[in-house]
Design a protein around this motif. Sequence first.
Motif, short mmCIF file in Angstrom:
data_model
loop_
_atom_site.label_atom_id
_atom_site.label_comp_id
_atom_site.label_asym_id
_atom_site.label_seq_id
_atom_site.Cartn_x
_atom_site.Cartn_y
_atom_site.Cartn_z
N PRO A 1 -11.79 41.47 21.60
CA PRO A 1 -13.25 41.33 21.71
C PRO A 1 -13.62 39.90 22.12
O PRO A 1 -12.98 38.94 21.71
CB PRO A 1 -13.75 41.65 20.31
CG PRO A 1 -12.58 41.41 19.41
CD PRO A 1 -11.34 41.64 20.23
N PHE A 2 -14.64 39.79 22.97
CA PHE A 2 -15.18 38.49 23.31
C PHE A 2 -16.16 38.09 22.22
O PHE A 2 -16.41 38.84 21.28
CB PHE A 2 -15.91 38.55 24.66
CG PHE A 2 -15.06 39.05 25.81
CD1 PHE A 2 -13.72 38.71 25.92
CD2 PHE A 2 -15.60 39.89 26.76
CE1 PHE A 2 -12.94 39.16 26.97
CE2 PHE A 2 -14.84 40.35 27.82
CZ PHE A 2 -13.51 39.99 27.93
N GLU A 3 -16.73 36.90 22.33
CA GLU A 3 -17.79 36.46 21.42
C GLU A 3 -19.09 37.11 21.89
O GLU A 3 -20.01 36.43 22.32
CB GLU A 3 -17.89 34.93 21.43
CG GLU A 3 -16.71 34.22 20.84
CD GLU A 3 -16.62 34.39 19.34
OE1 GLU A 3 -17.65 34.33 18.66
OE2 GLU A 3 -15.50 34.61 18.85
N GLY A 4 -19.15 38.41 21.86
CA GLY A 4 -20.30 39.17 22.32
C GLY A 4 -20.17 39.58 23.77
O GLY A 4 -19.38 39.03 24.53
N ASN A 5 -20.90 40.59 24.15
CA ASN A 5 -21.04 41.05 25.53
C ASN A 5 -19.76 41.57 26.17
O ASN A 5 -19.62 41.50 27.39
CB ASN A 5 -21.65 39.97 26.42
CG ASN A 5 -23.05 39.63 26.00
OD1 ASN A 5 -23.22 38.83 25.08
ND2 ASN A 5 -24.05 40.20 26.63
#
Length: 119
Positions: free
Chosen positions: A17-21
């Motif tokens: 997962p990224f830091e959102g988006n």
Amino acid sequence: MPPVEIKRFDQPDETRPFEGNGWADVVNVADHPVAAGHFEPGWRWSKNVKPIAGTDSCQVSHLGYCLAGQMRVYMDDGSEQDVTAGTVVAIPPGHDAEVIGDEACILLDFGEVADYARR
């Protein structure tokens, strides 16, 4: 002779997962990681991956095929290039990037992604 290896992105070996988006699903084939990056509208490397990478710009070399959406790549030298669905791209280290528009960008990456967005 080694056997044929088959992997599917709907059953990845790893999801990063990224830091959102968005996120990257990774499969390993013949000891080589291949990523399917899912970059949602509003995603930008400097906002969503830089905190994970800890570098000023992305230092990963990407070799990819864009399945959907559009992404703009900003090289450290000031040049820019758009990647759109149906294009093949080679992006050297030293860049930022962001999704353009309101459609997710999906990019298959056969480059040096062993540690991309890995925590």
